[in-house]
Design an enzyme around this catalytic site. Structure first.
Site, PDB file in Angstrom:
ATOM      1  N   GLY A   1       0.833  -1.198   0.000  1.00 19.70           N
ATOM      2  CA  GLY A   1       0.000   0.000   0.000  1.00 19.70           C
ATOM      3  C   GLY A   1       0.868   1.248   0.000  1.00 19.70           C
ATOM      4  O   GLY A   1       2.057   1.193  -0.380  1.00 19.70           O
TER       5      GLY A   1
ATOM      6  N   GLY B   1     -10.509   0.774   6.981  1.00 15.83           N
ATOM      7  CA  GLY B   1     -10.453   1.670   5.832  1.00 15.83           C
ATOM      8  C   GLY B   1      -9.507   2.832   6.018  1.00 15.83           C
ATOM      9  O   GLY B   1      -9.335   3.662   5.136  1.00 15.83           O
TER      10      GLY B   1
ATOM     11  N   ASP C   1      -8.216  -1.155   1.963  1.00 20.80           N
ATOM     12  CA  ASP C   1      -8.791   0.200   2.097  1.00 20.80           C
ATOM     13  C   ASP C   1      -9.187   0.817   0.756  1.00 20.80           C
ATOM     14  O   ASP C   1      -9.954   1.778   0.733  1.00 20.80           O
ATOM     15  CB  ASP C   1      -7.788   1.133   2.781  1.00 20.80           C
ATOM     16  CG  ASP C   1      -7.308   0.607   4.124  1.00 20.80           C
ATOM     17  OD1 ASP C   1      -8.022  -0.189   4.743  1.00 20.80           O
ATOM     18  OD2 ASP C   1      -6.203   0.997   4.549  1.00 20.80           O
TER      19      ASP C   1
ATOM     20  N   HIS D   1      -9.640  -7.239  12.053  1.00 23.82           N
ATOM     21  CA  HIS D   1      -8.778  -7.934  11.091  1.00 23.82           C
ATOM     22  C   HIS D   1      -9.448  -9.100  10.393  1.00 23.82           C
ATOM     23  O   HIS D   1      -8.851  -9.678   9.464  1.00 23.82           O
ATOM     24  CB  HIS D   1      -7.485  -8.369  11.784  1.00 23.82           C
ATOM     25  CG  HIS D   1      -6.627  -7.199  12.169  1.00 23.82           C
ATOM     26  ND1 HIS D   1      -6.888  -6.432  13.287  1.00 23.82           N
ATOM     27  CD2 HIS D   1      -5.564  -6.634  11.551  1.00 23.82           C
ATOM     28  CE1 HIS D   1      -5.995  -5.453  13.349  1.00 23.82           C
ATOM     29  NE2 HIS D   1      -5.190  -5.552  12.312  1.00 23.82           N
ATOM     30  N   ILE D   2     -10.659  -9.447  10.803  1.00 24.45           N
ATOM     31  CA  ILE D   2     -11.419 -10.471  10.057  1.00 24.45           C
ATOM     32  C   ILE D   2     -11.547 -10.029   8.597  1.00 24.45           C
ATOM     33  O   ILE D   2     -11.555 -10.847   7.683  1.00 24.45           O
ATOM     34  CB  ILE D   2     -12.801 -10.675  10.723  1.00 24.45           C
ATOM     35  CG1 ILE D   2     -12.597 -11.408  12.052  1.00 24.45           C
ATOM     36  CG2 ILE D   2     -13.766 -11.436   9.823  1.00 24.45           C
ATOM     37  CD1 ILE D   2     -13.806 -11.513  12.911  1.00 24.45           C
TER      38      ILE D   2
ATOM     39  N   THR E   1       4.445   1.117   1.853  1.00 22.83           N
ATOM     40  CA  THR E   1       5.367   0.202   1.167  1.00 22.83           C
ATOM     41  C   THR E   1       5.798   0.767  -0.183  1.00 22.83           C
ATOM     42  O   THR E   1       6.974   0.713  -0.558  1.00 22.83           O
ATOM     43  CB  THR E   1       4.645  -1.152   0.940  1.00 22.83           C
ATOM     44  OG1 THR E   1       4.261  -1.655   2.212  1.00 22.83           O
ATOM     45  CG2 THR E   1       5.512  -2.143   0.211  1.00 22.83           C
TER      46      THR E   1
HETATM   47  O1  F6P Z   1      -4.424  -0.551   5.737  1.00 21.26           O
HETATM   48  C1  F6P Z   1      -5.058  -1.726   6.094  1.00 21.26           C
HETATM   49  C2  F6P Z   1      -5.555  -1.657   7.531  1.00 21.26           C
HETATM   50  O2  F6P Z   1      -6.204  -2.877   7.824  1.00 21.26           O
HETATM   51  C3  F6P Z   1      -6.453  -0.476   7.832  1.00 21.26           C
HETATM   52  O3  F6P Z   1      -7.751  -0.634   7.355  1.00 21.26           O
HETATM   53  C4  F6P Z   1      -6.334  -0.423   9.336  1.00 21.26           C
HETATM   54  O4  F6P Z   1      -6.579   0.897   9.791  1.00 21.26           O
HETATM   55  C5  F6P Z   1      -4.895  -0.815   9.585  1.00 21.26           C
HETATM   56  O5  F6P Z   1      -4.461  -1.505   8.426  1.00 21.26           O
HETATM   57  C6  F6P Z   1      -4.703  -1.694  10.793  1.00 21.26           C
HETATM   58  O6  F6P Z   1      -3.342  -1.896  10.961  1.00 21.26           O
HETATM   59  P1  F6P Z   1      -2.733  -2.997  11.923  1.00 21.26           P
HETATM   60  O7  F6P Z   1      -2.807  -4.325  11.229  1.00 21.26           O
HETATM   61  O8  F6P Z   1      -1.333  -2.552  12.163  1.00 21.26           O
HETATM   62  O9  F6P Z   1      -3.568  -3.017  13.180  1.00 21.26           O
END
Ligand code: F6P
Length: 363
Positions: free
Chosen positions: A117, A185, A142, A287-288, A120
């Site tokens: 993203g 997002g 996102d 994270h699901i 990176t």
């Molecule tokens: O960019 C992807 C994302 O899942 C976002 O939607 C979220 O805000 C962030 O990464 C969560 O990051 P981490 O996995 O470090 O908790």
């Protein structure tokens, strides 16, 4: 004839469904079409710094198309242009990007496909500026990367969030409750907007349209007058009220974007319970949305991206990101993508459609 004989592929930043499908497509294209050697860089830029490479073959990338996560592992903390070291009890940051360039040279790696993203791909752009042959692949649930119609992973995340809304619907209706679903997002409302439409939400709150909680409550009260004693509200983690700020969950040191958002769903639920006079519950999907099997759409998109990335390198076109533009595979300079995130335009067709069918944005 291209000078490229050996390429490396890396996944970095937060994982998302479809990463393995890209890796597989890169390896298959590189080997079958161009007879190249391919290595994987383990754990993102950390692996590039430590020369942690593994050979990738048709054998060890077989059977991974449908697998979530990444067989190469990922890290969202290691910016080699600003790498943290402990010195005299203090954290100091140094540019160690040349170590990576040397590691590539020492291992005979001529070019890299970097899947990631904004954070990176910022480093990918910086390596391109140093003369490294790099092509980026746009990854993130996102969907906030500039220019490309879609990033892979988004479609899967929307599918998961839509299913969550379906499930919340039945329990909301059974208990006459307001159910608030907080989705990811970051600073963009794409997942909330798409899943809210797909799931039939009554209100969608996104960062791009600051909400007035009283207006959201009015919408839910109207529903009560019409005999609907339950409601579904989808809230993007970056949503903010007209008078407030985004809700920050935690700050992660050494991450390209250290802010982690979270908590706005609970806040909105508490406020709506009070204002509407119905019980409210908040669910954070978390994270699901990033785990598990990619959708068919994402598998196809990931495969198209992987093939296109290798084709670009072999055509001698570097410093680019493969992109889907009007559903055609194309490419754009990384320079045009970075720092130019794509947000929901409040006057776009998606928002208009949602408003036409009575979904409130609290504006
Ligand atoms: O960019 C992807 C994302 O899942 C976002 O939607 C979220 O805000 C962030 O990464 C969560 O990051 P981490 O996995 O470090 O908790």
């Amino acid at each position: 004839m291209s000078e490229i004989k050996k390429i490396a592929v890396m996944t970095a930043g937060g994982d998302c469904p479809g990463l393995n499908a890209v890796i597989r497509a890169v390896v298959k294209t590189a080997i079958t079409k161009y007879n190249l050697e391919v290595v994987g860089i383990k754990s993102g830029y950390k692996g590039l710094y430590h020369a942690d490479f593994m050979p990738l073959t048709e054998e060890n990338t077989s059977g991974i198309l449908h697998l979530g996560g990444t067989i190469l592992h990922s890290s969202n903390k290691d910016n080699l242009f600003k790498y943290p070291f402990e010195e005299n009890g203090k954290t100091v940051y140094k540019d160690v990007s040349d170590v990576a360039v040397k590691n590539l040279k020492d291992n005979g790696i001529d070019a890299m496909v970097i899947i990631g993203g904004d954070g990176t791909l910022t480093s990918a752009r910086d390596y391109a500026r140093k003369g490294v042959k790099v092509v980026g692949v746009p990854k993130t649930i996102d969907n906030d990367l500039a220019i490309t119609d879609y990033t892979f992973g988004f479609d899967t995340a929307v599918g998961i969030a839509s299913e969550a809304i379906d499930r919340l619907h039945t329990t909301a209706a059974s208990h006459d409750r307001i159910m608030v679903l907080e989705v990811m997002g970051r600073y963009a409302g794409w997942i909330a907007l798409a899943a809210g439409i797909a799931g039939g939400a009554d209100a969608i709150l996104i960062p791009e349209i600051p909400y007035d909680i009283n207006k959201v409550a009015e919408k839910l009260k109207e529903r009560r007058k019409k005999g609907k004693d339950f409601s579904i509200v989808v809230v993007a983690e970056g949503a903010k009220s007209v008078t407030g700020e985004m809700v920050v969950l935690k700050v992660i040191e050494n991450s390209p974007d250290p802010i982690r958002l979270g908590g706005v769903g609970q806040k909105v639920a508490e406020e709506l319970e009070e204002l509407v006079g119905l019980e409210a519950r908040a669910t954070t999907l978390g994270h699901i949305q990033r785990g598990g099997t990619p959708s068919s759409y994402d598998r196809i998109l990931s495969t198209r991206y992987g093939c296109a990335a290798v084709d670009l390198l072999m055509d001698g076109i570097y410093g680019q990101m493969v992109a889907l533009i009007n559903n055609k595979m194309s490419y754009v300079p990384l320079e045009d993508v970075i720092g130019n995130n794509k947000n929901v335009d409040p006057s776009c067709e998606f928002v208009k459609v949602a408003k036409n069918i009575g979904i409130s944005f609290g504006d």
